[in-house]
Each structure stands twice: as structure tokens, then as C-alpha cells.
Design a protein around this motif. Structure first.
Motif, short mmCIF file in Angstrom:
data_model
loop_
_atom_site.label_atom_id
_atom_site.label_comp_id
_atom_site.label_asym_id
_atom_site.label_seq_id
_atom_site.Cartn_x
_atom_site.Cartn_y
_atom_site.Cartn_z
N ALA A 1 0.83 -1.20 0.00
CA ALA A 1 0.00 0.00 0.00
C ALA A 1 0.87 1.26 0.00
N ALA A 2 0.47 2.24 -0.78
CA ALA A 2 1.21 3.50 -0.85
C ALA A 2 0.80 4.40 0.31
N PRO A 3 1.68 5.29 0.76
CA PRO A 3 1.31 6.24 1.82
C PRO A 3 0.14 7.12 1.38
N GLN B 1 11.33 13.74 13.51
CA GLN B 1 11.29 12.36 13.98
C GLN B 1 10.80 12.24 15.42
N ASN B 2 11.28 13.11 16.30
CA ASN B 2 10.99 12.96 17.73
C ASN B 2 9.68 13.61 18.15
N ILE B 3 9.17 14.56 17.37
CA ILE B 3 7.92 15.23 17.74
C ILE B 3 6.80 14.88 16.77
N MET B 4 7.03 15.13 15.48
CA MET B 4 5.95 14.96 14.51
C MET B 4 5.65 13.49 14.24
N ALA B 5 6.67 12.71 13.86
CA ALA B 5 6.43 11.31 13.48
C ALA B 5 5.87 10.50 14.65
N GLU B 6 6.38 10.72 15.84
CA GLU B 6 5.89 9.97 16.99
C GLU B 6 4.43 10.31 17.29
N ARG B 7 4.07 11.59 17.19
CA ARG B 7 2.68 11.98 17.47
C ARG B 7 1.75 11.48 16.36
N ILE B 8 2.19 11.52 15.11
CA ILE B 8 1.35 11.04 14.01
C ILE B 8 1.12 9.55 14.13
N SER B 9 2.12 8.80 14.59
CA SER B 9 1.97 7.35 14.73
C SER B 9 0.91 6.97 15.75
N MET B 10 0.56 7.89 16.65
CA MET B 10 -0.45 7.62 17.68
C MET B 10 -1.86 7.86 17.18
N VAL B 11 -2.02 8.42 15.99
CA VAL B 11 -3.36 8.70 15.45
C VAL B 11 -4.05 7.38 15.12
N PRO B 12 -5.31 7.18 15.52
CA PRO B 12 -6.01 5.94 15.18
C PRO B 12 -6.07 5.73 13.67
N GLY B 13 -5.73 4.53 13.24
CA GLY B 13 -5.74 4.21 11.82
C GLY B 13 -4.41 4.38 11.13
N VAL B 14 -3.43 5.01 11.78
CA VAL B 14 -2.10 5.18 11.19
C VAL B 14 -1.25 3.97 11.53
N ALA B 15 -0.68 3.33 10.51
CA ALA B 15 0.18 2.17 10.74
C ALA B 15 1.57 2.61 11.15
N GLN B 16 2.14 3.58 10.43
CA GLN B 16 3.45 4.10 10.77
C GLN B 16 3.70 5.39 10.02
N ALA B 17 4.61 6.18 10.56
CA ALA B 17 5.07 7.41 9.91
C ALA B 17 6.54 7.23 9.58
N VAL B 18 6.85 7.11 8.30
CA VAL B 18 8.20 6.81 7.84
C VAL B 18 8.91 8.10 7.47
N ILE C 1 7.97 13.17 5.67
CA ILE C 1 7.26 12.21 6.52
C ILE C 1 6.16 11.57 5.68
N ALA C 2 6.21 10.25 5.53
CA ALA C 2 5.19 9.50 4.78
C ALA C 2 4.29 8.79 5.77
N VAL C 3 2.99 9.05 5.68
CA VAL C 3 2.01 8.48 6.60
C VAL C 3 1.33 7.30 5.91
N GLN C 4 1.43 6.13 6.52
CA GLN C 4 0.78 4.93 6.00
C GLN C 4 -0.36 4.53 6.92
N ARG C 5 -1.49 4.18 6.33
CA ARG C 5 -2.66 3.79 7.13
C ARG C 5 -2.70 2.28 7.32
#
Length: 310
Positions: free
Chosen positions: A71-73, A94-111, A218-222
Motif C-alpha cells: 500500500a502506498a502512503p 522524527q521525535n515530535i511529529m512522526a511519533e505523534r502522528i503514529s499515535m493517530v487511530p488508523g495510522v500504521a506508521q510514519a516513515v 514524513i510518509a504516513v501509511q494507514r
């Protein structure tokens, strides 16, 4: 060892692995009736069981993500700055944005793409090493000992206990240049005398750009069962918060938003349905020439569509 342990998990339909120099990626595909959260717990348990069997040279323990690798981001965010170095921008991303985005429901990872982690790069001179009777192994051991942050030990008595720590450890190129790599004839040999030491990044082959400017992407994958529109909406709602937290010189710009094309497609369908409805009513009125019969049809068409959607 990982593949053998992972193969014991129930519900796996396929397992593939790809290995390159210094890294291995194992992809597990589960049956559709298997809970993704339950499968994640089994994978974590398998990794924990395998840790004692893995090579000691591994710098980090294995980790996993609940994501479809095909799946594409759904969203790309570019983080850049006109005044701050990319290493500082990378820390914020990495330490502020990606970690907070990874906590969003439905987000698999923030690369993080174009990663620029700060690192001190040491380029040893073979001729100078040979002149001092040193080898690369000896130089590497000296640098590793100086860069270690492990505690030395403790001093304790009957009533008190003290931790022994080292202060003044080198953290940049200037500090490492003064590091004593070895002693020869009672004289110290500094690292700057036998190597070129510079401030740089861990990997110089990664790069990201936006509008021809260097940036951290930052690539957001669901997750497979998450709604793309809802995930993008929740992540976009965090952008004003990030702009308030981060320095004003850092710019956050969406590069690619998959929800835009989805919304456009939905709007096209709605527009097509509206045009079709108008044309159907017009054709019926032209053939029947009766307002009452046309009104009945005009009420029946949307009710039929609503029933089908329901």
C-alpha cells in the motif's frame, strides 16, 4: 532464527523475507479472519523469544509494523527550514511529529524519508595509522570507548551510594579531534592527527527535497482497515499544533494528499448522479407530457438509489 519462530504463529498464509547488507525485512501475510491486533501480539512474543539467539553485533532489536507493504502512503509532509540545519529539522520531524502522528487511530506508521540524523564522521588516514603502528580495529575500539554512555559503576558505603559517571565526553567533531586514540613513547596520539573528523549525518545517500530545497519528508501509511479520509483529516488537524510547537523557521507543507483524489472522485459521482437524475426526469416528461406521472418518477428514482445504498 526469526523465520523459524515466526512460522509457528497460527493464521499465516505467506511469509517472505528480503535481506540486504546490514538489514533484513520479513513480511507476514495473515488470513482475513485473523485479528490484526492478535497477530501483532503473537509477532511481538516471537521476537522477544528469539532475541537471545540473534547476533550480538545487531545494534538495534527487531521491530514490526502493522502495515500493508504494497500500500502506498496516504499523505506526504515536507519539513524544511531556511535557517536551521537539516539535522535539527530531522530531530523535530522524527521525535515530535512522526511519533505523534503514529499515535493517530488508523495510522500504521510514519516513515521518515531523506533522514538526516546527526553523526560525527571519522575518515581515517591509512598511511598515518601505519606510521603510528595502529590498525583500524585499535582505532575503532578507542572511538567506541570514548563514545560510550554506559555508567562506570558505583561507590557505596554503609549509608550512601554514588554512581560513577564521566563528564566532558565528546559530542561533536571538535571534541573527537582532541580524543586520545593511543599513546606512543609516552606521548598521546590524538584522533585529529591520524584521521579527518567532521560533523555530518549517519547516511549521506538519503535526501529529500521540496521545490528544489532540502527537506525531511514524513510518509504516513494507514492500517489496512482504516478509512483514508478519516486518517488524513486527523493528521491534518495536527499540523496547526505542530506549527505552534516547532520554531517559526520550520515550514510544514503537504506534498501529496491521497484524500484529495478520493474526494474528487466522490464529487464526480455525485455530480454524475445529479445530471443523470435531471436527464431521466426530462426524458420522461417529454414522452409522457404529464406532470403527475413525471412527479411520481422523480420521487421513485432517489428513493430507489437510497434503498440500494442502504
Amino acid at each position: 532464527p526469526l523465520e523459524r519462530q515466526l512460522s509457528t504463529i497460527a493464521g499465516i498464509s505467506s511469509m517472505t523475507s528480503t535481506s540486504t547488507l546490514g538489514s533484513t525485512q520479513i513480511t507476514l501475510q495473515f488470513d482475513l479472519n485473523r485479528s490484526i491486533d492478535g497477530a501483532a501480539l503473537d509477532v511481538q512474543s516471537a521476537i522477544s523469544t528469539t532475541l537471545p539467539k540473534l547476533p550480538k553485533e545487531m545494534l538495534t532489536a527487531p521491530s514490526f509494523q502493522k502495515v500493508n507493504p504494497a500500500a502506498a502512503p496516504v499523505l506526504f509532509l515536507a519539513v524544511s527550514s531556511d535557517s536551521l540545519p537539516l539535522t535539527t529539522v530531522n530531530n523535530y520531524a522524527q521525535n515530535i511529529m512522526a511519533e505523534r502522528i503514529s499515535m493517530v487511530p488508523g495510522v500504521a506508521q510514519a516513515v521518515i524519508y531523506g533522514e538526516k540524523k546527526f553523526a560525527v564522521r571519522i575518515q581515517a588516514d591509512p598511511e598515518k595509522l601505519a606510521a603510528q603502528g595502529m590498525g583500524f580495529n585499535q582505532l575503532g575500539n578507542a572511538v567506541a570507548a570514548a563514545a560510550s554512555i554506559t555508567p562506570l559503576g558505583t561507590i557505596y558505603g554503609q549509608q550512601q551510594l554514588f554512581n560513577i559517571d564521566i563528564t566532558g565526553q565528546p559530542t561533536d567533531a571538535a571534541g573527537f579531534r582532541e580524543l586520545i586514540a593511543a599513546w606512543k613513547n609516552g606521548a598521546p596520539i590524538k584522533l585529529g592527527d591520524i584521521a579527518t573528523v567532521i560533523d555530518g549525518v549517519e547516511n549521506t545517500h538519503h535526501a529529500g527535497f521540496i521545490n528544489n530545497k532540502p527537506a525531511i519528508v514524513i510518509a504516513v501509511q494507514r492500517q489496512p482497515d482504516a478509512n483514508t479520509l478519516e486518517v488524513v483529516r486527523q493528521v491534518s488537524a495536527l499540523l496547526p499544533i505542530f506549527r505552534d510547537l516547532l520554531p517559526a523557521s520550520i515550514h510544514i507543507e503537504p506534498m501529496f494528499d491521497r484524500s484529495i483524489s478520493i474526494n474528487d472522485s466522490v464529487n464526480d459521482v455525485k455530480r454524475t448522479l445529479a445530471i443523470t437524475f435531471i436527464l431521466v426526469i426530462a426524458v420522461i416528461y417529454l414522452f409522457l407530457r404529464r406532470f403527475r406521472a413525471t412527479l411520481i418518477t422523480a420521487l421513485a428514482v432517489p428513493l430507489s438509489i437510497a434503498a440500494c445504498i442502504g
